[in-house]
Design a protein around this motif. Structure first.
Motif, PDB file in Angstrom:
ATOM      1  N   LEU A  26       0.845  -1.201   0.000  1.00 27.88           N
ATOM      2  CA  LEU A  26       0.000   0.000   0.000  1.00 27.88           C
ATOM      3  C   LEU A  26       0.879   1.249   0.000  1.00 27.88           C
ATOM      4  CD1 LEU A  26      -2.744   1.423   0.168  1.00 27.88           C
ATOM      5  CD2 LEU A  26      -2.653   1.084   2.666  1.00 27.88           C
ATOM      6  N   PHE A  39      -5.959  -0.046  -5.358  1.00 25.55           N
ATOM      7  CA  PHE A  39      -5.074  -0.952  -4.619  1.00 25.55           C
ATOM      8  C   PHE A  39      -5.788  -2.262  -4.323  1.00 25.55           C
ATOM      9  CE2 PHE A  39      -3.725  -2.597  -0.435  1.00 25.55           C
ATOM     10  CZ  PHE A  39      -2.439  -3.000  -0.772  1.00 25.55           C
ATOM     11  N   VAL A  66      -8.525  -2.377   5.691  1.00 25.32           N
ATOM     12  CA  VAL A  66      -7.632  -1.229   5.599  1.00 25.32           C
ATOM     13  C   VAL A  66      -8.087  -0.244   6.670  1.00 25.32           C
ATOM     14  CG1 VAL A  66      -6.841   0.715   4.187  1.00 25.32           C
ATOM     15  CG2 VAL A  66      -7.147  -1.540   3.142  1.00 25.32           C
ATOM     16  N   HIS A 108      -7.268   3.829  -2.938  1.00 29.48           N
ATOM     17  CA  HIS A 108      -7.714   2.725  -2.088  1.00 29.48           C
ATOM     18  C   HIS A 108      -8.441   1.667  -2.920  1.00 29.48           C
ATOM     19  CE1 HIS A 108     -11.057   0.905   0.305  1.00 29.48           C
ATOM     20  NE2 HIS A 108     -10.030   0.530   1.039  1.00 29.48           N
TER      21      HIS A 108
END
Length: 133
Positions: free
Chosen positions: A22, A80, A93, A77
């Motif tokens: 990340l 990913f 997350v 986000h």
């Protein structure tokens, strides 16, 4: 604006690997990387389940500048998560900002709204899985 992010998993190596991924993803994302200093922080709140100590790389830190866009973080986000193997797309997350923490378990519109809420300062102080409060 300071934002902290990490990926949680019951398996320490997986959590550390995905948090590192990340970090790299955000550095490469033009909408996030060019408007924020991105660093790595040791985990100060304890290691995830199965971890042996709390001194592992546990957080991605964003120090966002004036050109930073909430939409850019939402997109990063979601992208990913989509890049992960199917079995890992449901990892949690965690995002922290101004003492508020949210836990996102998917890339739903509700999760995008939660990111916007926490960055605008209107999120609640409780840990909220996925899009629910």
């Amino acid at each position: 604006m300071e934002i902290r992010l990490r990926v949680e998993s019951a398996v320490r190596d997986e959590a550390e690997e995905l948090t590192s991924a990340l970090h790299d993803w955000l550095r490469e994302d033009r909408d996030v990387g060019r408007h924020a200093r991105i660093g790595r922080l040791a985990d100060s709140g304890g290691a995830p389940s199965g971890a042996m100590s709390a001194d592992w790389f546990g957080w991605v830190q964003l120090i966002a500048g004036s050109g930073f866009s909430t939409a850019g973080l939402v997109y990063a986000h979601n992208a990913f998560r989509a890049s992960l193997p199917r079995r890992q797309q449901t990892v949690s997350v965690v995002i922290e900002h101004n003492g508020t923490r949210i836990v996102l378990e998917d890339a739903s519109p509700e999760s995008a709204a939660r990111i916007a809420e926490i960055l605008s300062g209107s999120g609640d102080d409780e840990e909220a899985p996925g899009g629910s409060s």
